[in-house]
Design a protein around this motif. Structure first.
Motif, mmCIF file in Angstrom:
data_model
loop_
_atom_site.group_PDB
_atom_site.id
_atom_site.type_symbol
_atom_site.label_atom_id
_atom_site.label_comp_id
_atom_site.label_asym_id
_atom_site.label_seq_id
_atom_site.Cartn_x
_atom_site.Cartn_y
_atom_site.Cartn_z
ATOM 1 N N TRP A 71 9.596 -18.835 -8.049
ATOM 2 C CA TRP A 71 8.283 -18.498 -7.486
ATOM 3 C C TRP A 71 8.426 -17.952 -6.068
ATOM 4 O O TRP A 71 7.758 -16.975 -5.713
ATOM 5 C CB TRP A 71 7.377 -19.730 -7.464
ATOM 6 N N GLY A 72 9.279 -18.531 -5.253
ATOM 7 C CA GLY A 72 9.416 -18.093 -3.872
ATOM 8 C C GLY A 72 9.841 -16.638 -3.767
ATOM 9 O O GLY A 72 9.287 -15.863 -2.966
ATOM 10 N N GLU A 73 10.840 -16.236 -4.552
ATOM 11 C CA GLU A 73 11.287 -14.842 -4.538
ATOM 12 C C GLU A 73 10.162 -13.910 -4.982
ATOM 13 O O GLU A 73 9.913 -12.869 -4.360
ATOM 14 C CB GLU A 73 12.501 -14.676 -5.448
ATOM 15 N N PHE A 74 9.507 -14.289 -6.061
ATOM 16 C CA PHE A 74 8.406 -13.477 -6.573
ATOM 17 C C PHE A 74 7.288 -13.324 -5.540
ATOM 18 O O PHE A 74 6.835 -12.209 -5.255
ATOM 19 C CB PHE A 74 7.860 -14.117 -7.854
ATOM 20 N N PHE A 75 6.844 -14.440 -4.965
ATOM 21 C CA PHE A 75 5.677 -14.397 -4.090
ATOM 22 C C PHE A 75 5.978 -13.626 -2.806
ATOM 23 O O PHE A 75 5.129 -12.870 -2.316
ATOM 24 C CB PHE A 75 5.226 -15.819 -3.766
ATOM 25 N N ALA A 76 7.173 -13.793 -2.267
ATOM 26 C CA ALA A 76 7.535 -13.088 -1.044
ATOM 27 C C ALA A 76 7.751 -11.597 -1.297
ATOM 28 O O ALA A 76 7.194 -10.740 -0.593
ATOM 29 C CB ALA A 76 8.792 -13.704 -0.436
ATOM 30 N N GLU A 77 8.545 -11.295 -2.312
ATOM 31 C CA GLU A 77 9.020 -9.925 -2.492
ATOM 32 C C GLU A 77 8.074 -9.036 -3.283
ATOM 33 O O GLU A 77 8.066 -7.815 -3.085
ATOM 34 C CB GLU A 77 10.396 -9.957 -3.161
ATOM 35 N N GLN A 78 7.250 -9.626 -4.159
ATOM 36 C CA GLN A 78 6.369 -8.805 -4.983
ATOM 37 C C GLN A 78 4.895 -8.982 -4.653
ATOM 38 O O GLN A 78 4.058 -8.290 -5.250
ATOM 39 C CB GLN A 78 6.620 -9.104 -6.459
ATOM 40 N N ARG A 79 4.587 -9.884 -3.731
ATOM 41 C CA ARG A 79 3.202 -10.084 -3.353
ATOM 42 C C ARG A 79 2.972 -9.831 -1.864
ATOM 43 O O ARG A 79 2.193 -8.975 -1.490
ATOM 44 C CB ARG A 79 2.744 -11.506 -3.751
ATOM 45 N N ILE A 80 3.644 -10.551 -0.996
ATOM 46 C CA ILE A 80 3.360 -10.441 0.437
ATOM 47 C C ILE A 80 3.955 -9.177 1.054
ATOM 48 O O ILE A 80 3.246 -8.376 1.685
ATOM 49 C CB ILE A 80 3.877 -11.692 1.184
ATOM 50 N N LEU A 81 5.247 -8.974 0.896
ATOM 51 C CA LEU A 81 5.933 -7.894 1.616
ATOM 52 C C LEU A 81 5.435 -6.489 1.268
ATOM 53 O O LEU A 81 5.371 -5.635 2.171
ATOM 54 C CB LEU A 81 7.441 -8.001 1.399
ATOM 55 N N PRO A 82 5.069 -6.192 0.020
ATOM 56 C CA PRO A 82 4.580 -4.831 -0.256
ATOM 57 C C PRO A 82 3.332 -4.441 0.523
ATOM 58 O O PRO A 82 3.050 -3.248 0.686
ATOM 59 C CB PRO A 82 4.301 -4.864 -1.763
ATOM 60 N N CYS A 83 2.582 -5.412 1.020
ATOM 61 C CA CYS A 83 1.360 -5.116 1.781
ATOM 62 C C CYS A 83 1.650 -4.685 3.214
ATOM 63 O O CYS A 83 0.784 -4.091 3.879
ATOM 64 C CB CYS A 83 0.450 -6.343 1.817
ATOM 65 N N MET A 84 2.823 -5.004 3.723
ATOM 66 C CA MET A 84 3.105 -4.788 5.132
ATOM 67 C C MET A 84 3.086 -3.314 5.521
ATOM 68 O O MET A 84 2.611 -2.942 6.593
ATOM 69 C CB MET A 84 4.457 -5.410 5.495
ATOM 70 N N LYS A 85 3.593 -2.463 4.674
ATOM 71 C CA LYS A 85 3.636 -1.024 4.952
ATOM 72 C C LYS A 85 2.233 -0.502 5.235
ATOM 73 O O LYS A 85 2.006 0.236 6.212
ATOM 74 C CB LYS A 85 4.261 -0.290 3.767
ATOM 75 N N TYR A 86 1.272 -0.885 4.412
ATOM 76 C CA TYR A 86 -0.089 -0.375 4.547
ATOM 77 C C TYR A 86 -0.799 -0.976 5.763
ATOM 78 O O TYR A 86 -1.555 -0.286 6.447
ATOM 79 C CB TYR A 86 -0.877 -0.665 3.272
ATOM 80 N N ALA A 87 -0.562 -2.253 6.018
ATOM 81 C CA ALA A 87 -1.166 -2.886 7.194
ATOM 82 C C ALA A 87 -0.625 -2.275 8.485
ATOM 83 O O ALA A 87 -1.354 -2.134 9.466
ATOM 84 C CB ALA A 87 -0.904 -4.386 7.167
ATOM 85 N N ARG A 88 0.644 -1.905 8.465
ATOM 86 C CA ARG A 88 1.249 -1.241 9.637
ATOM 87 C C ARG A 88 0.653 0.149 9.811
ATOM 88 O O ARG A 88 0.322 0.563 10.932
ATOM 89 C CB ARG A 88 2.769 -1.150 9.432
ATOM 90 N N GLU A 89 0.487 0.876 8.715
ATOM 91 C CA GLU A 89 -0.025 2.242 8.786
ATOM 92 C C GLU A 89 -1.467 2.293 9.259
ATOM 93 O O GLU A 89 -1.864 3.223 9.968
ATOM 94 C CB GLU A 89 0.096 2.922 7.419
ATOM 95 N N ASN A 90 -2.289 1.307 8.875
ATOM 96 C CA ASN A 90 -3.698 1.354 9.289
ATOM 97 C C ASN A 90 -3.930 0.702 10.655
ATOM 98 O O ASN A 90 -5.065 0.627 11.124
ATOM 99 C CB ASN A 90 -4.616 0.752 8.218
ATOM 100 N N GLY A 91 -2.852 0.208 11.270
ATOM 101 C CA GLY A 91 -2.945 -0.306 12.632
ATOM 102 C C GLY A 91 -3.419 -1.733 12.755
ATOM 103 O O GLY A 91 -3.577 -2.234 13.880
ATOM 104 N N SER A 92 -3.631 -2.419 11.640
ATOM 105 C CA SER A 92 -4.105 -3.796 11.732
ATOM 106 C C SER A 92 -2.978 -4.761 12.087
ATOM 107 O O SER A 92 -3.240 -5.893 12.501
ATOM 108 C CB SER A 92 -4.780 -4.232 10.425
ATOM 109 N N MET A 93 -1.725 -4.324 11.925
ATOM 110 C CA MET A 93 -0.575 -5.143 12.282
ATOM 111 C C MET A 93 0.440 -4.284 13.021
ATOM 112 O O MET A 93 0.691 -3.142 12.643
ATOM 113 C CB MET A 93 0.057 -5.770 11.024
ATOM 114 N N SER A 94 0.992 -4.850 14.087
ATOM 115 C CA SER A 94 2.027 -4.166 14.866
ATOM 116 C C SER A 94 3.394 -4.428 14.242
ATOM 117 O O SER A 94 3.538 -5.252 13.326
ATOM 118 C CB SER A 94 2.021 -4.674 16.304
#
Length: 302
Positions: free
Chosen positions: A124-147
């Motif tokens: 579960w840990g590998e799945f939740f980190a790598e296929q759920r949380i991390l894929p969102c980071m690219k988009y949050a960085r691009e829209n400026g909501s996360m540095s």
């Protein structure tokens, strides 16, 4: 098999129809998800709105006439949700039966690997980190909501999740490391509260939390699940999502759940870990303050 709607025929008078022209197959996946989540109703699982047909781009479901939740309804919903989860899934992130390919959560793609595919991860840990949380980071960085530094904080916590630092056994009705059958987007808006008498389409045990249950013995108000991102996951994830935007009588839902399928020690402390995905999805889609909330939640687990 999903019943096909005739696109030229309007839905029945008391049905609810929605269209998804930009993501036409999302409606087909949602119909399959509703069917999959509805299967445990016969074993006491939560009420799930039935679809009345689907074609690419359009879905019709029974209309739910809403009323107000109270403590008894919340407790009973928790009991029933435990039975829904206990029906299980083929793997972490596995899609509803009959679906191949990825899915959607809001306007973002959601990886739904088949249990025997190369993308399927063993824990579960590998799945939740790598296929759920991390894929969102690219988009949050691009829209400026996360540095960049914000992303590094989330990545640090994701690495701990992947290593298993926050992993726990499933609730008692499931085998310790077996994926649960989860709704996948169970925020408060996706649980509607209805009058029991309006739900005669459901099996007799639906909503009772027991295969031997009788719907007639339920409280007059019951919870009904809609709009899923159905998948195999950890049961605590659904419970954690209910907290994000505020759910009345949430403590009673938890109590009802625990009365049927005991949650593992420390589950309350892990709520923020499980919430990281739904928060990250909101940061990726909507930006703004959701980025800050995601980072603040991650900071609790650095």
């Amino acid at each position: 098999m999903v019943e096909q709607l005739d696109p030229m025929v309007a839905p029945a008078h008391d049905d609810f129809a929605k269209t998804e022209p930009s993501r036409p197959y999302a409606t087909v996946l949602e119909a399959l998800g509703l069917q999959w989540l509805a299967e445990p109703m016969a074993q006491g699982g939560a009420f799930v709105v039935p679809h009345t047909g689907a074609v690419p781009g359009r879905l019709s479901t029974r209309r739910i006439h809403e009323t107000r939740v109270d403590e008894v309804a919340a407790f009973e919903f928790g009991r029933a949700l435990a039975r829904t989860h206990a029906a299980g899934a083929a793997g972490w992130g596995a899609p509803p039966a009959g679906w191949q390919g990825d899915g959607y959560m809001g306007r973002k793609e959601l990886r739904l690997p088949a249990a025997n595919s190369k993308e399927s991860l063993p824990t579960w840990g590998e799945f939740f980190a790598e296929q759920r949380i991390l894929p969102c980071m690219k988009y949050a960085r691009e829209n400026g909501s996360m540095s960049a530094s914000d992303v590094k904080i989330v990545e640090k916590v994701a690495a701990r999740i992947s290593r298993g630092d926050f992993s726990s056994a499933q609730p008692a009705l499931l085998a310790a490391d077996a994926p649960a059958r989860i709704h996948g987007d169970l925020w408060t808006g996706n649980v509607l509260w209805a009058r029991k008498e309006d739900l005669q389409w459901a099996p007799q045990a639906a909503g009772t939390g027991s295969p031997e249950g009788n719907r007639d013995a339920l409280h007059n108000t019951v919870g009904v699940i809609i709009d899923p991102a159905a998948q195999g996951g950890h049961a605590e994830t659904d419970l954690a999502y209910l907290e994000v935007f505020g759910q009345p009588y949430l403590d009673r839902i938890y109590a009802g759940y625990n009365s049927v399928s005991k949650l593992q020690e420390g589950w309350k402390k892990r709520m923020g870990i499980h919430q990281l995905h739904i928060l990250a999805v909101h940061a990726a889609i909507f930006g703004g303050s959701y980025g800050r909330i995601t980072v603040a939640t991650a900071m609790r687990y650095v």
